[in-house]
Design an enzyme around this catalytic site. Structure first.
Site, PDB file in Angstrom:
ATOM      1  N   ASP A  79       0.884  -1.172   0.000  1.00 17.04           N
ATOM      2  CA  ASP A  79       0.000   0.000   0.000  1.00 17.04           C
ATOM      3  C   ASP A  79       0.919   1.218   0.000  1.00 17.04           C
ATOM      4  OD1 ASP A  79      -1.512   2.204   0.755  1.00 17.04           O
ATOM      5  OD2 ASP A  79      -2.787   1.069   2.125  1.00 17.04           O
ATOM      6  N   VAL A  80       0.892   1.984  -1.097  1.00 18.56           N
ATOM      7  CA  VAL A  80       1.868   3.083  -1.227  1.00 18.56           C
ATOM      8  C   VAL A  80       1.654   4.197  -0.207  1.00 18.56           C
ATOM      9  CG1 VAL A  80       2.298   2.669  -3.691  1.00 18.56           C
ATOM     10  CG2 VAL A  80       0.546   4.332  -3.003  1.00 18.56           C
ATOM     11  N   ASN A 106       2.624   5.794  -9.976  1.00 20.85           N
ATOM     12  CA  ASN A 106       1.380   5.811 -10.748  1.00 20.85           C
ATOM     13  C   ASN A 106       0.136   5.546  -9.903  1.00 20.85           C
ATOM     14  OD1 ASN A 106      -0.370   5.191 -13.289  1.00 20.85           O
ATOM     15  ND2 ASN A 106      -0.416   3.281 -12.101  1.00 20.85           N
ATOM     16  N   TYR A 179      -9.038  15.180  -5.295  1.00 26.11           N
ATOM     17  CA  TYR A 179      -8.219  14.665  -6.402  1.00 26.11           C
ATOM     18  C   TYR A 179      -7.416  15.812  -7.051  1.00 26.11           C
ATOM     19  CZ  TYR A 179      -7.103  12.009 -10.676  1.00 26.11           C
ATOM     20  OH  TYR A 179      -6.458  11.375 -11.704  1.00 26.11           O
ATOM     21  N   LYS A 183      -3.284  16.222  -7.254  1.00 23.37           N
ATOM     22  CA  LYS A 183      -2.513  16.301  -8.499  1.00 23.37           C
ATOM     23  C   LYS A 183      -1.803  17.655  -8.618  1.00 23.37           C
ATOM     24  CE  LYS A 183      -3.572  12.131  -9.868  1.00 23.37           C
ATOM     25  NZ  LYS A 183      -2.562  11.060  -9.950  1.00 23.37           N
TER      26      LYS A 183
HETATM   27  P1  NAD Z   1      -6.741   2.335 -12.166  1.00 27.17           P
HETATM   28  O1  NAD Z   1      -7.779   2.388 -11.101  1.00 27.17           O
HETATM   29  O2  NAD Z   1      -6.818   1.248 -13.184  1.00 27.17           O
HETATM   30  O3  NAD Z   1      -5.266   2.289 -11.552  1.00 27.17           O
HETATM   31  C1  NAD Z   1      -4.916   2.754 -10.289  1.00 27.17           C
HETATM   32  C2  NAD Z   1      -4.088   1.679  -9.641  1.00 27.17           C
HETATM   33  O4  NAD Z   1      -3.593   2.158  -8.391  1.00 27.17           O
HETATM   34  C3  NAD Z   1      -4.915   0.415  -9.367  1.00 27.17           C
HETATM   35  O5  NAD Z   1      -4.214  -0.706  -9.838  1.00 27.17           O
HETATM   36  C4  NAD Z   1      -5.028   0.397  -7.846  1.00 27.17           C
HETATM   37  O6  NAD Z   1      -5.093  -0.912  -7.324  1.00 27.17           O
HETATM   38  C5  NAD Z   1      -3.737   1.100  -7.462  1.00 27.17           C
HETATM   39  N1  NAD Z   1      -3.792   1.629  -6.101  1.00 27.17           N
HETATM   40  C6  NAD Z   1      -4.770   2.378  -5.534  1.00 27.17           C
HETATM   41  N2  NAD Z   1      -4.466   2.630  -4.259  1.00 27.17           N
HETATM   42  C7  NAD Z   1      -3.275   2.012  -4.015  1.00 27.17           C
HETATM   43  C8  NAD Z   1      -2.441   1.915  -2.886  1.00 27.17           C
HETATM   44  N3  NAD Z   1      -2.790   2.498  -1.718  1.00 27.17           N
HETATM   45  N4  NAD Z   1      -1.282   1.237  -2.997  1.00 27.17           N
HETATM   46  C9  NAD Z   1      -0.924   0.646  -4.167  1.00 27.17           C
HETATM   47  N5  NAD Z   1      -1.683   0.706  -5.263  1.00 27.17           N
HETATM   48  C10 NAD Z   1      -2.843   1.391  -5.186  1.00 27.17           C
HETATM   49  O7  NAD Z   1      -6.785   3.758 -12.866  1.00 27.17           O
HETATM   50  P2  NAD Z   1      -5.713   4.453 -13.843  1.00 27.17           P
HETATM   51  O8  NAD Z   1      -6.490   5.365 -14.695  1.00 27.17           O
HETATM   52  O9  NAD Z   1      -4.834   3.465 -14.475  1.00 27.17           O
HETATM   53  O10 NAD Z   1      -4.889   5.352 -12.816  1.00 27.17           O
HETATM   54  C11 NAD Z   1      -3.477   5.370 -12.751  1.00 27.17           C
HETATM   55  C12 NAD Z   1      -2.993   6.776 -12.461  1.00 27.17           C
HETATM   56  O11 NAD Z   1      -3.300   7.613 -13.569  1.00 27.17           O
HETATM   57  C13 NAD Z   1      -3.641   7.415 -11.242  1.00 27.17           C
HETATM   58  O12 NAD Z   1      -2.667   8.138 -10.518  1.00 27.17           O
HETATM   59  C14 NAD Z   1      -4.649   8.362 -11.854  1.00 27.17           C
HETATM   60  O13 NAD Z   1      -4.937   9.453 -11.020  1.00 27.17           O
HETATM   61  C15 NAD Z   1      -3.900   8.787 -13.110  1.00 27.17           C
HETATM   62  N6  NAD Z   1      -4.738   9.358 -14.166  1.00 27.17           N
HETATM   63  C16 NAD Z   1      -5.667   8.599 -14.804  1.00 27.17           C
HETATM   64  C17 NAD Z   1      -6.417   9.200 -15.821  1.00 27.17           C
HETATM   65  C18 NAD Z   1      -7.450   8.438 -16.605  1.00 27.17           C
HETATM   66  O14 NAD Z   1      -8.176   9.057 -17.391  1.00 27.17           O
HETATM   67  N7  NAD Z   1      -7.561   7.131 -16.466  1.00 27.17           N
HETATM   68  C19 NAD Z   1      -6.214  10.529 -16.153  1.00 27.17           C
HETATM   69  C20 NAD Z   1      -5.263  11.257 -15.464  1.00 27.17           C
HETATM   70  C21 NAD Z   1      -4.515  10.663 -14.471  1.00 27.17           C
END
Ligand code: NAD
Length: 281
Positions: A79-80, A106, A179, A183
């Site tokens: 858990d990060v 990420n 959120y 960011k």
């Molecule tokens: P996602 O939900 O598929 O991925 C997020 C991952 O983070 C998941 O695998 C989850 O299990 C993991 N996670 C959550 N809490 C955690 C913790 N405490 N410890 C370890 N792992 C944890 O969604 P995504 O879109 O792939 O998101 C990845 C990153 O990209 C995030 O930081 C998100 O804010 C960012 N992001 C996504 C988008 C989008 O449109 N999808 C846009 C901008 C930024």
């Protein structure tokens, strides 16, 4: 002859592995963008730690996908947002691979609510994972990278850190103040870290994705109506994929980007171009 040269250069580019010999850790890599980055890193020649928070099956599936590219891979649960978990994860990487060349911070999540309804728990959870998690992982990576120094045969830098922020480090987002604050925090965290770590030859940058099709934003793309409404915000006319971010991350982590430092690379199909101004203003 012309045809033959084109074929040879295509083959050469398929062999081009800009991250060959490097050891990478991608947090939250069992789904979405992290998974896309892990796969792209494997194809680019890097050994990849697939960090996951909970879903071990999904993490081991990504490990298999990375191994299918011919690169090594390892799944580590942590858990990060928890210091002890992060420290234990980096210790395990050190034991397994004797160092780290690339960190992609990420892991992230959303807990959406109107500000008047938002609980302290929703606020703390998002800040804890998206911002404190980035701090804990970047701190551990920086310590390891400083200790190992530059391995000149592998890379011109002692280490590369890539934070996955969001277009919401730029665009305010009503209903998501936790959120957007996380960011926005990542933006100045990354830049300050870049300033501080440059003398150690550690490059630090961010990628700010726009709308990428992943589980985090499923309601925004899973119905035709939702997707049509989302596409109004994207001048380039398509939703992004994890591979779009994976390719950007490979470049940013490679020596091709050796002079890129302290920057946010926005990968958003033009979402930050204020698309509503295309028709007036
Ligand atoms: P996602 O939900 O598929 O991925 C997020 C991952 O983070 C998941 O695998 C989850 O299990 C993991 N996670 C959550 N809490 C955690 C913790 N405490 N410890 C370890 N792992 C944890 O969604 P995504 O879109 O792939 O998101 C990845 C990153 O990209 C995030 O930081 C998100 O804010 C960012 N992001 C996504 C988008 C989008 O449109 N999808 C846009 C901008 C930024």
């Amino acid at each position: 002859m012309q045809h033959d040269n084109t074929r040879k250069s295509r083959e050469a580019s398929m062999d081009y592995q800009p991250l060959r010999g490097q050891r990478a850790l991608v947090t939250g890599a069992s789904s979405g963008i992290g998974e896309g980055i892990a796969r792209a890193f494997g194809a680019a020649g890097a050994a990849v730690v697939v960090n996951y928070g909970g879903n071990a099956d999904a993490a081991y599936r990504v490990v298999d996908e990375v191994k299918a590219t011919g690169s090594e891979a390892l799944a580590i649960r942590a858990d990060v947002s928890k210091e002890a978990d992060v420290e234990a994860m980096f210790a395990e990487v050190q034991r397994a691979w004797a160092g780290i060349d690339i960190l992609v911070s990420n892991a992230g999540l959303q807990r959406d609510a109107a500000v008047t309804e938002m609980t302290l728990e929703q606020w703390n959870t998002v800040i804890g994972v998206n911002l404190t998690g980035a701090f804990l992982c970047c701190r551990a990576a920086a310590r390891a990278m400083i200790a190992q120094g530059v391995r000149a045969q592998i890379s011109r830098a002692a280490g590369k850190i890539v934070c996955i922020s969001s277009v919401h480090e730029i665009i305010p987002w009503a209903g998501h103040v936790n959120y957007a604050a996380s960011k926005g925090g990542v933006k100045l965290f990354m830049q300050s870290l870049a300033q501080e770590l440059a003398p150690h030859r550690i490059r630090v940058n961010s990628i700010a994705p726009g709308a990428i099709m992943t589980p985090i934003n499923r309601p925004a793309w899973e119905t035709p109506d939702a997707l049509a409404s989302l596409l109004k915000l994207i001048p380039y006319g398509r939703i992004g994929t994890p591979d779009d971010i994976g390719r950007a991350a490979v470049w940013l982590a490679s020596d091709d980007a050796d002079y890129v430092h302290g920057q946010t690379i926005v990968v958003d199909g033009g979402m930050t171009l204020y698309p509503e101004f295309a028709q007036g203003g």
